[in-house]
Design a protein around this motif. Structure first.
Motif, PDB file in Angstrom:
ATOM      1  N   VAL A 108       0.830  -1.205   0.000  1.00 51.85           N
ATOM      2  CA  VAL A 108       0.000   0.000   0.000  1.00 51.85           C
ATOM      3  C   VAL A 108       0.866   1.257   0.000  1.00 51.85           C
ATOM      4  CG1 VAL A 108      -1.660   1.307   1.406  1.00 51.85           C
ATOM      5  CG2 VAL A 108      -2.011  -1.114   0.986  1.00 51.85           C
TER       6      VAL A 108
ATOM      7  N   ASN B   4       3.430   1.865  -1.777  1.00 50.69           N
ATOM      8  CA  ASN B   4       3.679   2.249  -3.172  1.00 50.69           C
ATOM      9  C   ASN B   4       2.501   3.045  -3.725  1.00 50.69           C
ATOM     10  OD1 ASN B   4       6.139   0.922  -3.122  1.00 50.69           O
ATOM     11  ND2 ASN B   4       5.305  -0.961  -3.992  1.00 50.69           N
ATOM     12  N   GLU B   5       1.301   2.592  -3.421  1.00 53.28           N
ATOM     13  CA  GLU B   5       0.094   3.297  -3.864  1.00 53.28           C
ATOM     14  C   GLU B   5       0.050   4.708  -3.270  1.00 53.28           C
ATOM     15  OE1 GLU B   5      -4.643   3.058  -2.874  1.00 53.28           O
ATOM     16  OE2 GLU B   5      -3.540   1.164  -2.955  1.00 53.28           O
TER      17      GLU B   5
ATOM     18  N   GLU C 231       2.532   6.997  -4.882  1.00 55.71           N
ATOM     19  CA  GLU C 231       2.036   7.440  -6.187  1.00 55.71           C
ATOM     20  C   GLU C 231       1.000   8.548  -6.022  1.00 55.71           C
ATOM     21  OE1 GLU C 231      -0.274   5.408  -9.890  1.00 55.71           O
ATOM     22  OE2 GLU C 231       1.436   4.298  -9.053  1.00 55.71           O
TER      23      GLU C 231
END
Length: 171
Positions: free
Chosen positions: A78, A80-81, A84
């Protein structure tokens, strides 16, 4: 300087935190968030430990169920999300920078430690590195202060309004 609002830690709180962590709690200066049952969930830790070590993590998540829920999120990538999201959302990035500043102000109101000046926790202000630290900050500061901590708590399979505490029959 004034200190952030948190409850002073009692001997019972320290015993519970030690049980939660599975080791003696160290340099706890207060309880920054509690479970609905009253057990500590987030401790406030001195910016400089008794042995002189600088300690940037003012808000430390101690509650086992919360820690497990945020560990699960970390294991499912999560972060990484969320990184982003930070990269692509100017408003979120600005709000996250404000959370970093608020965290620093809270810690510096307790003590200024030159070795950790400008360093907060969890990757703030530019990335998401530790959901435990960000969730702890969100719980301590309240909703709306740390947007990534708030997102992590929303996604976690845990709520501070539902007690999942063990039997802390101490003190």
């Amino acid at each position: 300087m004034t200190t952030p609002p948190f409850d002073p830690a009692t001997d019972r709180d320290i015993a519970i935190v030690s049980a939660q962590l599975g080791r003696p709690a160290r340099n706890v200066i207060g309880i920054a968030a509690r479970c609905v049952c009253g057990a500590p969930t987030v401790v406030a830790t001195a910016p400089r430990l008794d042995d002189g070590t600088p300690f940037p993590t003012l808000y430390y998540l101690s509650h086992p169920a919360a820690t497990a829920a945020l560990s699960y999120l970390e294991a499912t990538q999560v972060m990484n999300e969320f990184n982003e999201l930070l990269e692509n959302d100017d408003d979120l990035r600005a709000h996250y920078a404000d959370a970093h500043a608020a965290y620093l102000a809270d810690r510096e109101s307790i003590a200024e430690v030159p070795e950790i000046a400008g360093i907060s926790a969890g990757g703030m202000p530019s990335r998401v590195k530790c959901l435990h630290a960000l969730g702890a900050h969100a719980l301590a500061a309240g909703p709306g202060v740390n947007p990534i901590g708030d997102l992590a708590l929303e996604r976690a399979n845990w709520s501070p309004s539902v007690c999942e505490c063990l039997d802390y029959s101490v003190g």
